[in-house]
Design a protein around this motif. Structure first.
Motif, PDB file in Angstrom:
ATOM      1  N   MET A 246       0.804  -1.204  -0.002  1.00 26.16           N
ATOM      2  CA  MET A 246      -0.081   0.096  -0.142  1.00 26.16           C
ATOM      3  C   MET A 246       0.817   1.097  -0.049  1.00 26.16           C
ATOM      4  O   MET A 246       1.963   1.302   0.795  1.00 26.16           O
ATOM      5  CB  MET A 246      -0.898  -0.135   1.291  1.00 26.16           C
ATOM      6  CG  MET A 246      -1.991   1.225   1.276  1.00 26.16           C
ATOM      7  SD  MET A 246      -3.153   0.931   2.753  1.00 26.16           S
ATOM      8  CE  MET A 246      -2.219   1.384   3.955  1.00 26.16           C
ATOM      9  N   ASP A 247       0.480   2.261  -0.690  1.00 23.28           N
ATOM     10  CA  ASP A 247       1.393   3.503  -0.863  1.00 23.28           C
ATOM     11  C   ASP A 247       0.274   4.688  -1.337  1.00 23.28           C
ATOM     12  O   ASP A 247      -0.756   4.345  -1.786  1.00 23.28           O
ATOM     13  CB  ASP A 247       2.260   3.511  -1.858  1.00 23.28           C
ATOM     14  CG  ASP A 247       3.766   4.196  -1.306  1.00 23.28           C
ATOM     15  OD1 ASP A 247       3.581   5.170  -0.623  1.00 23.28           O
ATOM     16  OD2 ASP A 247       4.638   3.990  -1.959  1.00 23.28           O
ATOM     17  N   ASN A 248       0.704   5.773  -1.372  1.00 25.42           N
ATOM     18  CA  ASN A 248      -0.051   7.033  -1.332  1.00 25.42           C
ATOM     19  C   ASN A 248       0.862   7.784  -2.922  1.00 25.42           C
ATOM     20  O   ASN A 248       1.923   8.046  -2.895  1.00 25.42           O
ATOM     21  CB  ASN A 248       0.140   7.955  -0.379  1.00 25.42           C
ATOM     22  CG  ASN A 248      -0.497   7.615   0.914  1.00 25.42           C
ATOM     23  OD1 ASN A 248      -1.756   6.982   0.686  1.00 25.42           O
ATOM     24  ND2 ASN A 248      -0.210   7.781   2.007  1.00 25.42           N
ATOM     25  N   TYR A 249       0.085   8.030  -3.819  1.00 21.66           N
ATOM     26  CA  TYR A 249       0.321   8.668  -4.946  1.00 21.66           C
ATOM     27  C   TYR A 249      -0.420   9.778  -5.338  1.00 21.66           C
ATOM     28  O   TYR A 249      -1.677   9.820  -5.169  1.00 21.66           O
ATOM     29  CB  TYR A 249       0.613   7.796  -6.251  1.00 21.66           C
ATOM     30  CG  TYR A 249       1.541   6.634  -5.876  1.00 21.66           C
ATOM     31  CD1 TYR A 249       2.836   6.813  -5.619  1.00 21.66           C
ATOM     32  CD2 TYR A 249       0.999   5.179  -5.573  1.00 21.66           C
ATOM     33  CE1 TYR A 249       3.793   5.892  -5.221  1.00 21.66           C
ATOM     34  CE2 TYR A 249       2.047   4.171  -5.669  1.00 21.66           C
ATOM     35  CZ  TYR A 249       3.356   4.492  -5.475  1.00 21.66           C
ATOM     36  OH  TYR A 249       4.261   3.450  -4.902  1.00 21.66           O
ATOM     37  N   ARG A 250       0.067  10.786  -6.230  1.00 25.23           N
ATOM     38  CA  ARG A 250      -0.637  11.833  -6.840  1.00 25.23           C
ATOM     39  C   ARG A 250      -0.114  11.945  -8.304  1.00 25.23           C
ATOM     40  O   ARG A 250       0.960  11.551  -8.630  1.00 25.23           O
ATOM     41  CB  ARG A 250      -0.295  13.154  -5.954  1.00 25.23           C
ATOM     42  CG  ARG A 250       0.819  13.577  -6.160  1.00 25.23           C
ATOM     43  CD  ARG A 250       1.037  14.869  -5.002  1.00 25.23           C
ATOM     44  NE  ARG A 250       2.292  15.134  -4.580  1.00 25.23           N
ATOM     45  CZ  ARG A 250       3.220  16.038  -5.166  1.00 25.23           C
ATOM     46  NH1 ARG A 250       2.763  16.790  -6.282  1.00 25.23           N
ATOM     47  NH2 ARG A 250       4.472  16.145  -4.904  1.00 25.23           N
ATOM     48  N   PHE A 251      -1.218  12.433  -9.108  1.00 26.31           N
ATOM     49  CA  PHE A 251      -1.015  12.403 -10.389  1.00 26.31           C
ATOM     50  C   PHE A 251      -1.909  13.138 -11.123  1.00 26.31           C
ATOM     51  O   PHE A 251      -3.091  13.111 -10.746  1.00 26.31           O
ATOM     52  CB  PHE A 251      -0.856  11.063 -11.133  1.00 26.31           C
ATOM     53  CG  PHE A 251      -1.906  10.005 -10.756  1.00 26.31           C
ATOM     54  CD1 PHE A 251      -3.179  10.046 -11.563  1.00 26.31           C
ATOM     55  CD2 PHE A 251      -1.965   9.352  -9.667  1.00 26.31           C
ATOM     56  CE1 PHE A 251      -4.215   9.198 -11.115  1.00 26.31           C
ATOM     57  CE2 PHE A 251      -2.975   8.380  -9.221  1.00 26.31           C
ATOM     58  CZ  PHE A 251      -4.062   8.367 -10.113  1.00 26.31           C
ATOM     59  N   GLN A 252      -1.739  13.443 -12.419  1.00 22.63           N
ATOM     60  CA  GLN A 252      -2.727  14.073 -13.147  1.00 22.63           C
ATOM     61  C   GLN A 252      -3.497  13.147 -13.951  1.00 22.63           C
ATOM     62  O   GLN A 252      -2.902  12.165 -14.597  1.00 22.63           O
ATOM     63  CB  GLN A 252      -2.115  15.250 -14.020  1.00 22.63           C
ATOM     64  CG  GLN A 252      -3.258  16.067 -14.902  1.00 22.63           C
ATOM     65  CD  GLN A 252      -2.565  17.059 -15.681  1.00 22.63           C
ATOM     66  OE1 GLN A 252      -1.692  16.752 -16.560  1.00 22.63           O
ATOM     67  NE2 GLN A 252      -2.733  18.414 -15.673  1.00 22.63           N
ATOM     68  N   ALA A 253      -4.565  13.365 -14.241  1.00 23.61           N
ATOM     69  CA  ALA A 253      -5.582  12.424 -15.194  1.00 23.61           C
ATOM     70  C   ALA A 253      -6.592  13.299 -15.823  1.00 23.61           C
ATOM     71  O   ALA A 253      -6.895  14.546 -15.324  1.00 23.61           O
ATOM     72  CB  ALA A 253      -6.321  11.252 -14.236  1.00 23.61           C
ATOM     73  N   THR A 254      -7.298  12.675 -16.792  1.00 21.81           N
ATOM     74  CA  THR A 254      -8.404  13.424 -17.534  1.00 21.81           C
ATOM     75  C   THR A 254      -9.927  12.741 -17.051  1.00 21.81           C
ATOM     76  O   THR A 254      -9.671  11.485 -17.211  1.00 21.81           O
ATOM     77  CB  THR A 254      -8.338  13.557 -19.058  1.00 21.81           C
ATOM     78  OG1 THR A 254      -7.003  14.162 -19.560  1.00 21.81           O
ATOM     79  CG2 THR A 254      -9.552  13.966 -19.861  1.00 21.81           C
ATOM     80  N   PHE A 255     -10.603  13.521 -16.695  1.00 26.13           N
ATOM     81  CA  PHE A 255     -12.002  12.901 -16.216  1.00 26.13           C
ATOM     82  C   PHE A 255     -12.842  12.498 -17.198  1.00 26.13           C
ATOM     83  O   PHE A 255     -13.055  13.458 -18.278  1.00 26.13           O
ATOM     84  CB  PHE A 255     -12.761  13.643 -15.161  1.00 26.13           C
ATOM     85  CG  PHE A 255     -13.991  13.234 -14.616  1.00 26.13           C
ATOM     86  CD1 PHE A 255     -14.134  11.980 -14.078  1.00 26.13           C
ATOM     87  CD2 PHE A 255     -15.154  13.865 -14.745  1.00 26.13           C
ATOM     88  CE1 PHE A 255     -15.283  11.451 -13.503  1.00 26.13           C
ATOM     89  CE2 PHE A 255     -16.176  13.523 -14.355  1.00 26.13           C
ATOM     90  CZ  PHE A 255     -16.467  12.437 -13.600  1.00 26.13           C
ATOM     91  N   LYS A 256     -13.184  11.131 -17.607  1.00 30.57           N
ATOM     92  CA  LYS A 256     -14.002  10.817 -18.665  1.00 30.57           C
ATOM     93  C   LYS A 256     -15.515  11.017 -18.269  1.00 30.57           C
ATOM     94  O   LYS A 256     -16.334  10.603 -19.531  1.00 30.57           O
ATOM     95  CB  LYS A 256     -13.667   9.445 -19.129  1.00 30.57           C
ATOM     96  CG  LYS A 256     -12.227   9.369 -19.539  1.00 30.57           C
ATOM     97  CD  LYS A 256     -11.750  10.502 -20.303  1.00 30.57           C
ATOM     98  CE  LYS A 256     -12.239  10.138 -21.920  1.00 30.57           C
ATOM     99  NZ  LYS A 256     -11.651  11.339 -22.745  1.00 30.57           N
ATOM    100  N   GLY A 257     -15.990  11.276 -17.400  1.00 30.28           N
ATOM    101  CA  GLY A 257     -17.416  11.423 -17.060  1.00 30.28           C
ATOM    102  C   GLY A 257     -18.256  10.282 -16.791  1.00 30.28           C
ATOM    103  O   GLY A 257     -19.317  10.375 -16.689  1.00 30.28           O
ATOM    104  N   GLU A 258     -17.624   9.180 -16.487  1.00 30.56           N
ATOM    105  CA  GLU A 258     -18.472   7.807 -16.679  1.00 30.56           C
ATOM    106  C   GLU A 258     -18.203   7.247 -15.243  1.00 30.56           C
ATOM    107  O   GLU A 258     -17.084   7.289 -14.419  1.00 30.56           O
ATOM    108  CB  GLU A 258     -17.996   6.442 -17.614  1.00 30.56           C
ATOM    109  CG  GLU A 258     -18.336   7.023 -19.261  1.00 30.56           C
ATOM    110  CD  GLU A 258     -17.844   6.331 -20.101  1.00 30.56           C
ATOM    111  OE1 GLU A 258     -18.152   4.878 -19.785  1.00 30.56           O
ATOM    112  OE2 GLU A 258     -17.391   6.540 -21.169  1.00 30.56           O
TER     113      GLU A 258
END
Length: 171
Positions: free
Chosen positions: A64-76
């Motif tokens: 288990m770990d903690n991460y952050r990152f950018q993503a594009t929300f696809k709305g589904e």
């Protein structure tokens, strides 16, 4: 004497405001490492393949770990598959804080995101669902803070689950 007190109070208030004027996201950023999710998933698959091919000893592992990152929300959105939820619970029970395990019973849905041209379904804390739908539009970029729950079972099933703990809209 009164002027001296006023100067001291102003100086103390200035120091206080400088000390506590940190960005509200600093603690999140300190606790969640910036990570390439594409590389993370690729590395976990390589490791699982090595275990399955006998190059690394052991059949069952988790982390288990903690991460952050950018993503594009696809709305589904869709209901979270039961096997994903059970994997999350197993990992959290083993390496998390078991007293909070009951909160996983409230997880109902996962949302679709795109990262580096690949689509991923991420479960989300129920308290964040309404704000996500309200604040983030389809195809908008979002910064995700996720709890990573990784499990490789004896049956050679690999689960790489990124559980959304927080998000912020990218501008």
């Amino acid at each position: 004497m009164k002027t001296r007190r006023i100067v001291i109070v102003i100086a103390l208030l200035s120091i206080y405001s400088l000390t506590y004027s940190q960005n509200e996201w600093d603690s999140w950023n300190n606790n969640y490492k910036e990570k390439s999710i594409t590389q993370l998933i690729r590395n976990e698959r390589i490791y699982a393949d090595s275990v399955e091919n006998g190059l690394i000893e052991g059949e069952y592992y988790l982390r288990m770990d903690n991460y952050r990152f950018q993503a594009t929300f696809k709305g589904e959105k869709r209901p979270i598959p039961e096997e994903i939820l059970q994997s999350m619970k197993r990992v959290y029970k083993a390496v998390g804080q078991p007293e909070y395990l009951s909160t996983f019973d409230k997880i109902k849905n996962e949302y679709l995101f795109e990262i580096d041209g690949n689509e991923y379904w991420f479960p989300i804390q129920p308290i964040l669902e309404k704000p996500l739908k309200k604040e983030i539009n389809k195809n908008e970029k979002v910064y995700l803070y996720c709890l990573f729950l990784n499990e490789h079972t004896i049956k050679k099933e690999l689960y790489n689950t990124l559980f959304i703990s927080e998000f912020k809209k990218e501008y």
